[in-house]
Design an enzyme around this catalytic site. Sequence first.
Site, PDB file in Angstrom:
ATOM      1  N   SER A  42      39.177  46.127  35.014  1.00 22.82           N
ATOM      2  CA  SER A  42      38.878  44.906  34.251  1.00 22.82           C
ATOM      3  C   SER A  42      37.846  45.273  33.192  1.00 22.82           C
ATOM      4  O   SER A  42      36.701  44.857  33.234  1.00 22.82           O
ATOM      5  CB  SER A  42      38.358  43.801  35.177  1.00 22.82           C
ATOM      6  OG  SER A  42      37.098  44.112  35.689  1.00 22.82           O
ATOM      7  N   HIS A 146      41.725  43.629  40.553  1.00 28.12           N
ATOM      8  CA  HIS A 146      41.564  44.690  41.550  1.00 28.12           C
ATOM      9  C   HIS A 146      42.534  44.588  42.720  1.00 28.12           C
ATOM     10  O   HIS A 146      42.562  45.479  43.571  1.00 28.12           O
ATOM     11  CB  HIS A 146      40.125  44.710  42.090  1.00 28.12           C
ATOM     12  CG  HIS A 146      39.116  45.095  41.042  1.00 28.12           C
ATOM     13  ND1 HIS A 146      37.764  44.994  41.237  1.00 28.12           N
ATOM     14  CD2 HIS A 146      39.283  45.590  39.796  1.00 28.12           C
ATOM     15  CE1 HIS A 146      37.131  45.406  40.149  1.00 28.12           C
ATOM     16  NE2 HIS A 146      38.030  45.766  39.260  1.00 28.12           N
ATOM     17  N   GLU A 155      35.385  39.412  42.603  1.00 28.57           N
ATOM     18  CA  GLU A 155      34.562  40.006  43.675  1.00 28.57           C
ATOM     19  C   GLU A 155      33.646  38.959  44.307  1.00 28.57           C
ATOM     20  O   GLU A 155      32.948  38.235  43.592  1.00 28.57           O
ATOM     21  CB  GLU A 155      33.672  41.129  43.101  1.00 28.57           C
ATOM     22  CG  GLU A 155      34.456  42.255  42.470  1.00 28.57           C
ATOM     23  CD  GLU A 155      33.583  43.204  41.632  1.00 28.57           C
ATOM     24  OE1 GLU A 155      32.372  43.292  41.865  1.00 28.57           O
ATOM     25  OE2 GLU A 155      34.152  43.836  40.722  1.00 28.57           O
ATOM     26  N   GLU A 196      38.450  48.537  45.464  1.00 29.80           N
ATOM     27  CA  GLU A 196      37.111  48.999  45.853  1.00 29.80           C
ATOM     28  C   GLU A 196      36.887  48.932  47.359  1.00 29.80           C
ATOM     29  O   GLU A 196      35.750  49.056  47.828  1.00 29.80           O
ATOM     30  CB  GLU A 196      36.055  48.155  45.134  1.00 29.80           C
ATOM     31  CG  GLU A 196      36.100  48.320  43.619  1.00 29.80           C
ATOM     32  CD  GLU A 196      35.093  47.436  42.896  1.00 29.80           C
ATOM     33  OE1 GLU A 196      34.360  46.670  43.556  1.00 29.80           O
ATOM     34  OE2 GLU A 196      35.062  47.512  41.653  1.00 29.80           O
ATOM     35  N   ASP A 232      31.384  38.414  41.232  1.00 31.91           N
ATOM     36  CA  ASP A 232      31.754  38.862  39.892  1.00 31.91           C
ATOM     37  C   ASP A 232      33.021  38.089  39.545  1.00 31.91           C
ATOM     38  O   ASP A 232      34.092  38.356  40.106  1.00 31.91           O
ATOM     39  CB  ASP A 232      32.012  40.376  39.839  1.00 31.91           C
ATOM     40  CG  ASP A 232      32.414  40.810  38.425  1.00 31.91           C
ATOM     41  OD1 ASP A 232      32.454  39.948  37.525  1.00 31.91           O
ATOM     42  OD2 ASP A 232      32.692  42.007  38.236  1.00 31.91           O
ATOM     43  N   GLU A 274      28.097  37.258  38.246  1.00 29.65           N
ATOM     44  CA  GLU A 274      28.390  38.164  37.121  1.00 29.65           C
ATOM     45  C   GLU A 274      29.571  37.617  36.314  1.00 29.65           C
ATOM     46  O   GLU A 274      30.536  37.105  36.894  1.00 29.65           O
ATOM     47  CB  GLU A 274      28.722  39.533  37.724  1.00 29.65           C
ATOM     48  CG  GLU A 274      29.030  40.635  36.718  1.00 29.65           C
ATOM     49  CD  GLU A 274      29.378  41.927  37.456  1.00 29.65           C
ATOM     50  OE1 GLU A 274      28.776  42.222  38.519  1.00 29.65           O
ATOM     51  OE2 GLU A 274      30.288  42.639  36.988  1.00 29.65           O
ATOM     52  N   ASP A 301      28.267  41.592  32.326  1.00 34.55           N
ATOM     53  CA  ASP A 301      28.914  42.910  32.432  1.00 34.55           C
ATOM     54  C   ASP A 301      29.771  43.097  31.183  1.00 34.55           C
ATOM     55  O   ASP A 301      29.350  43.738  30.213  1.00 34.55           O
ATOM     56  CB  ASP A 301      29.745  42.956  33.725  1.00 34.55           C
ATOM     57  CG  ASP A 301      30.675  44.167  33.795  1.00 34.55           C
ATOM     58  OD1 ASP A 301      30.511  45.101  33.004  1.00 34.55           O
ATOM     59  OD2 ASP A 301      31.601  44.172  34.653  1.00 34.55           O
ATOM     60  N   LYS A 326      26.741  50.116  33.410  1.00 38.42           N
ATOM     61  CA  LYS A 326      27.793  51.072  33.764  1.00 38.42           C
ATOM     62  C   LYS A 326      27.730  52.206  32.748  1.00 38.42           C
ATOM     63  O   LYS A 326      28.126  52.008  31.578  1.00 38.42           O
ATOM     64  CB  LYS A 326      29.159  50.399  33.679  1.00 38.42           C
ATOM     65  CG  LYS A 326      29.427  49.336  34.750  1.00 38.42           C
ATOM     66  CD  LYS A 326      30.673  48.545  34.395  1.00 38.42           C
ATOM     67  CE  LYS A 326      31.218  47.727  35.559  1.00 38.42           C
ATOM     68  NZ  LYS A 326      32.262  46.768  35.101  1.00 38.42           N
ATOM     69  N   HIS A 354      29.041  50.879  39.779  1.00 35.53           N
ATOM     70  CA  HIS A 354      30.250  51.710  39.827  1.00 35.53           C
ATOM     71  C   HIS A 354      31.347  51.097  38.967  1.00 35.53           C
ATOM     72  O   HIS A 354      31.156  50.034  38.378  1.00 35.53           O
ATOM     73  CB  HIS A 354      30.741  51.834  41.278  1.00 35.53           C
ATOM     74  CG  HIS A 354      31.210  50.531  41.881  1.00 35.53           C
ATOM     75  ND1 HIS A 354      31.850  50.449  43.085  1.00 35.53           N
ATOM     76  CD2 HIS A 354      31.137  49.230  41.444  1.00 35.53           C
ATOM     77  CE1 HIS A 354      32.159  49.199  43.362  1.00 35.53           C
ATOM     78  NE2 HIS A 354      31.732  48.448  42.395  1.00 35.53           N
ATOM     79  N   LYS A 377      25.455  47.904  42.358  1.00 34.82           N
ATOM     80  CA  LYS A 377      26.735  47.376  42.850  1.00 34.82           C
ATOM     81  C   LYS A 377      27.654  48.568  43.003  1.00 34.82           C
ATOM     82  O   LYS A 377      28.088  49.155  42.010  1.00 34.82           O
ATOM     83  CB  LYS A 377      27.288  46.375  41.829  1.00 34.82           C
ATOM     84  CG  LYS A 377      28.564  45.690  42.304  1.00 34.82           C
ATOM     85  CD  LYS A 377      29.019  44.617  41.339  1.00 34.82           C
ATOM     86  CE  LYS A 377      29.937  45.168  40.287  1.00 34.82           C
ATOM     87  NZ  LYS A 377      30.816  44.155  39.670  1.00 34.82           N
TER      88      LYS A 377
HETATM   89  C1  LIG Z   1      33.317  47.126  38.747  1.00 40.87           C
HETATM   90  C2  LIG Z   1      34.012  46.278  37.997  1.00 40.87           C
HETATM   91  O1  LIG Z   1      35.342  46.434  37.779  1.00 40.87           O
HETATM   92  P1  LIG Z   1      35.980  47.430  36.709  1.00 40.87           P
HETATM   93  O2  LIG Z   1      35.414  48.775  36.968  1.00 40.87           O
HETATM   94  O3  LIG Z   1      37.443  47.319  36.994  1.00 40.87           O
HETATM   95  O4  LIG Z   1      35.563  46.907  35.366  1.00 40.87           O
HETATM   96  C3  LIG Z   1      33.386  45.102  37.384  1.00 40.87           C
HETATM   97  O5  LIG Z   1      34.059  44.326  36.686  1.00 40.87           O
HETATM   98  O6  LIG Z   1      32.187  44.904  37.539  1.00 40.87           O
HETATM   99 MG   LIG Z   2      32.163  42.999  36.372  1.00 39.33          MG
END
Ligand SMILES: C=C(OP(=O)(O)O)C(=O)O
Ligand SMILES: [Mg+2]
Length: 399
Positions: A42, A146, A155, A196, A232, A274, A301, A326, A354, A377
């Site tokens: 995503s 996911h 999430e 995940e 999330d 999130e 994010d 990230k 992650h 996370k």
């Molecule tokens: C970990 C996540 O998913 P992705 O790595 O698929 O963006 C997220 O959206 O926070």
């Molecule tokens: Mg996210």
Amino acid sequence: MTLITDITLRRILDSRGNATVEAEVTTESGGFGRGAAPSGASTGEHEAIELPAEEAIEKAEAEAVPALVGEVDAIDQRAVDDTLHEVDGTDDFSGIGANSAVAISMAAAKAGADELGLPLFQHLGGTFRGDQFPTPLGNVVGGGEHAEEATNIQEFLSAPVGAPSVTEAVFANAQVHARIGELLEERGVPANKGDEGAWAPPIGDDEAFEIVDQATTKVGDELGFEISFGLDMAAAEMYEDGEYVYEGEDNRSTAEQIDYVAEMVDEYDMAYVEDPLDENDFEAFAELTDRVGDRTLICGDDLYVTNVERLQEGIDKGSSNSILIKPNQIGTLSDAVDAIELGADNGIVSAVSHRSGETEDTTIAHLAVGAAAPYIKTGTVAGERTAKLNELIRIEEQV
Ligand SMILES: C=C(OP(=O)(O)O)C(=O)O
Ligand SMILES: [Mg+2]
């Protein structure tokens, strides 16, 4: 000076079975580091560009490797990361691929730490870091991008905010995950797992709220500390033609989405939400943060993609009180640390994260400790997730 003397790039598997980039960096006096790029599903619209692994490797071998080998000191992380930007020549790493960039950046950091004989968190954070540990946000139920046939919300995250140590927090999240497995079984709900390792049951969001609330409360009572939970929502993935699309429910307008999230925050006393709104809607984020930001974290994010310019816009507009970090969204560790620091200077709480596609790489555990990020996370149970969680346990033992 401890010049980089060799960089090897190769394709390896990520946890979804896709090819990703691994880098190995060796230095003049034998320092060695290995790093591997994760990969999102995503992904945010404004993220740095991940190229197909083979292409990213070819481009980095042609451009980045000659500029780093024999030229740059592995201990000087800024110089490594500046060189990656220079040779790439774009503002989104589409030249060499953010996957090659982040793999090299992380491998160089580890080679630098090895050279200095320091744990990575200390090389990244300095002498006075290492005494603050992040609260792990553990994905326990999810769907969205996911997992198929599961919740709309991407999430549901166990948040052991009262845990006395990171080790106890990590085990608490695993216990919540196990308890949810039992609750689903008791309800006769067949549950697969998502990318995940979170449960991906074919239930609605309302039922997921109920189950996660029940499990976190029960495990918190048993362990004697507070376990809250968060979400999330990855709302950019739901946003179509000005509305948030919920399978099996009515769509929500932006105003309805804000009301819904605010109600859920209060009903479940959630610690963290999130991406509750679309990745380009700084204003709607600000409205929600204004309503509930005194009692929960509203985290960006896809909104920020670990980018200091977007974060500055969010700070100026009051869009959130938290940012997800990230490294592969922006391409280097230096850029990730800049985002954490800009956030910290402005009261914005960082959660290092992650991606849904991961490897055994543990850099983010060290980054979270080295940069004193209040949250991390990184999943709950699957091997590529426990790699980071177990590293946090080891770091906690060292300091
Ligand atoms: C970990 C996540 O998913 P992705 O790595 O698929 O963006 C997220 O959206 O926070
Ligand atoms: Mg996210």
